[in-house]
Design an enzyme around this catalytic site. Structure first.
Site, short mmCIF file in Angstrom:
data_model
loop_
_atom_site.label_atom_id
_atom_site.label_comp_id
_atom_site.label_asym_id
_atom_site.label_seq_id
_atom_site.Cartn_x
_atom_site.Cartn_y
_atom_site.Cartn_z
CE LYS A 93 -1.80 2.93 1.98
NZ LYS A 93 -1.73 4.11 1.76
CD GLU A 114 10.19 12.70 11.78
OE1 GLU A 114 9.28 12.26 12.04
OE2 GLU A 114 11.16 12.19 11.27
CD GLU A 126 13.00 4.08 9.00
OE1 GLU A 126 13.06 4.94 9.67
OE2 GLU A 126 13.07 4.28 7.61
CB CYS A 157 13.00 9.22 8.79
SG CYS A 157 13.94 7.85 7.95
P1 ADP Z 1 2.59 10.95 7.07
O1 ADP Z 1 2.06 11.61 8.33
O2 ADP Z 1 4.22 11.51 6.96
O3 ADP Z 1 1.86 10.98 5.97
P2 ADP Z 1 2.00 8.31 7.72
O4 ADP Z 1 2.55 7.55 8.67
O5 ADP Z 1 0.55 8.91 8.14
O6 ADP Z 1 3.12 9.57 7.55
O7 ADP Z 1 2.06 7.42 6.46
C1 ADP Z 1 2.73 6.57 5.95
C2 ADP Z 1 2.05 5.58 5.08
O8 ADP Z 1 1.10 4.98 6.46
C3 ADP Z 1 1.27 5.93 4.09
O9 ADP Z 1 1.20 4.98 3.10
C4 ADP Z 1 -0.35 6.03 4.74
O10 ADP Z 1 -1.36 5.74 3.84
C5 ADP Z 1 -0.28 4.97 5.91
N1 ADP Z 1 -1.06 4.89 6.70
C6 ADP Z 1 -1.62 6.17 7.35
N2 ADP Z 1 -2.60 5.84 8.36
C7 ADP Z 1 -2.80 4.35 8.35
C8 ADP Z 1 -3.52 3.48 9.08
N3 ADP Z 1 -4.53 3.70 9.91
N4 ADP Z 1 -3.36 2.16 8.98
C9 ADP Z 1 -2.36 1.82 7.96
N5 ADP Z 1 -1.75 2.58 7.21
C10 ADP Z 1 -1.80 3.82 7.47
#
Ligand code: ADP
Length: 487
Positions: free
Chosen positions: A180, A386, A255, A288
């Protein structure tokens, strides 16, 4: 419209499930951070598409896992060949989608994508020997068995590069994959899926579900048929994923973020110190690992700051397709606003901003000026949270103990940079730092054999070499007795 034309390439905007393209009723809009260009409408997957992809990956698992490291490796090398043959397309595509430098994608990132696949393919073939040792005449036979379907959830700051850190070892280990990608950067994963087809990867071994984290991501991480979850992203999202994984006790590799220190000791070469600290603005600070907290010995602070500003003022900000550009835009308006908010709150608290501190009005759009904040209040948001943007802080220390305490004084522990002219002095510091990776008089040098990951809130587990296989494989010990054999 299911195919869009971006940077000279045809990109399918649908999911990639069981070797075919699958639509969703809903879509989401993808734009370029460079100038807001509309790139296309991307399929917005949810539980139904995730269920389909996981079922396909599960069905493909027996055959793929039985193929063995050699057979899997041959296909991974063919995918790597195709990545190399299409570097120009992939580089342009990724730059349009995430705004990182075209020249880095061409020279560094995309060749590294191919290397990631080759490295893990070869590691599975050459390094995962069935280890045998004796215990009171019994033999222990250690093997790395494929574990099932791996869910890979990846971020937008280095989309295909970070995805292949996970895809490479997962597929090499014999797992099948549902990826994903981040919703802000969906394109390179879709193009990569086409390369997998061309390379002859069997249907269902690698699947891509596009969509939002709270929809597709949540459905994937909660799925009971997932054997492993590997996630790179933010701490709050990792916590949500850990809760989802708990119901199925699915092992997770995380990570996460950082607030890494860049420590400049009094005996440092100041030109090198300025070079390495200015590098922390790379990728518009959306890394990061960035050493965003400069900690400098008070005796050299003024001299260092002068060299830093001289060097940083030469940074050319602009269109990432221009070979002269050093840093491009931020990824998205939402993220740009987040960065602006951090800087505004620091200003409100009276922070001393000695460089930047505002959007780049010459460029407009999502370009934020490289920023340096001097002596922020200890414990304030700007030195503990961050920012993930081109915002560095500079604080001074007077003793090694103070430097170490400041360096370790956040909830993160991803990386650290130490600049020193004396090896014994550098060693005396590094041994007390809590961080997954420490660079001494250098930055960003990374071998895939080395463990990579974070301590404290910066991560769970390590990736790289054996560590990746310990995660993606079911490590098994078969203890065989010397007795009872009839022949
Ligand atoms: P950022 O805030 O920098 O966008 P995220 O950690 O939210 O970083 O996003 C990193 C990845 O995690 C993306 O692919 C995002 O779609 C996915 N993601 C965000 N929320 C969820 C969730 N509840 N469950 C699984 N994947 C998620």
């Amino acid at each position: 419209m299911t195919t869009i034309h971006v940077a000279g390439a045809d990109i399918d905007t649908r999911h990639f499930i069981n070797g075919t393209r699958v639509s969703s009723e809903q879509t989401f809009i993808n734009t370029s951070p460079i100038d807001g260009t509309f790139l296309g409408e991307i399929a917005r997957g949810g539980k139904a598409e995730v269920d389909q992809a996981v079922a396909a990956a599960k069905a493909a698992f027996p055959q793929w896992s039985a193929l063995g490291p050699q057979g899997r490796g041959e296909i991974l090398h063919r995918i790597a060949d195709l990545v190399e043959a299409n570097i120009e397309t992939l580089a342009n595509l990724e730059t349009m989608d995430n705004g990182s430098l075209l020249r880095s994608h061409r020279r560094g990132v995309m060749p590294r994508v191919a290397h990631n696949l080759r490295f893990f393919a070869d590691w599975a073939i050459n390094e995962l020997h069935h280890e045998v040792f004796e215990t009171r005449g019994h033999s222990n036979n250690i093997s790395w068995d494929p574990s099932g379907v791996a869910a890979l959830i990846t971020p937008w700051n280095a989309p295909l590069m970070l995805a292949t850190w996970k895809i490479g070892p997962a597929l090499a280990a014999g797992d099948t994959v549902v990826l994903k990608p981040a919703e802000w950067t969906p394109l390179s994963a879709s193009y990569f899926a086409d390369l997998c087809t061309q390379a002859g990867l069997p249907n269902g071994v690698f699947n891509v579900v596009q969509g939002f984290g709270r929809e597709a991501g949540a459905a994937l991480t909660a799925h009971p048929d997932i054997a492993r979850i590997s996630f790179t992203g933010s701490v709050p999202t990792a916590k949500v994923i850990a809760h989802a994984a708990a119901d199925n006790l699915t092992p997770c590799s995380f990570e996460l973020g950082g607030k890494s220190p860049a420590i400049v000791l009094a005996d440092a070469d100041l030109d090198l110190a300025a070079e390495l600290t200015v590098e922390q603005y790379d990728n518009a600070g959306q890394v990061c690992l960035s050493g965003t907290r400069i900690l400098v010995h008070e005796d050299i602070a003024d001299a260092f700051a002068a060299k830093f500003i001289e060097r940083a003022s030469k940074i050319k900000q602009g269109d990432p397709r221009d070979p002269e550009t050093d840093i491009g835009p931020q990824i998205h308006q939402v993220h740009f606003d987040r960065i602006s908010g951090f800087v505004q709150r620091a200003k409100d608290e009276g922070a001393n901003i000695i460089m930047g501190g505002s959007p780049n009005t010459n460029l407009g759009g999502l370009y934020f000026n490289p920023t340096l904040i001097k002596n922020p209040a200890p414990g304030s948001e700007i030195v503990t949270a961050e920012v993930f943007g081109p915002v560095l802080t500079m604080q001074t220390f007077s003793t090694d103990e103070e430097a170490i305490a400041m360096a370790n004084g956040t909830e993160f522990g991803l990386a650290a940079v130490v600049v020193s002219g004396n090896r014994a002095h550098a060693d005396a510091i590094t041994k007390h730092l809590v961080a997954g990776t420490i660079w001494v008089n250098c930055f960003f040098v990374r071998d895939l054999k080395a463990p990579f990951g974070g301590s404290k809130k910066s991560g769970v587990g390590r990736e790289g070499g054996t560590w990746s296989f310990d995660f993606y494989a079911d490590v098994k010990n078969t203890v065989v007795s010397p007795n009872g054999w009839k022949e």
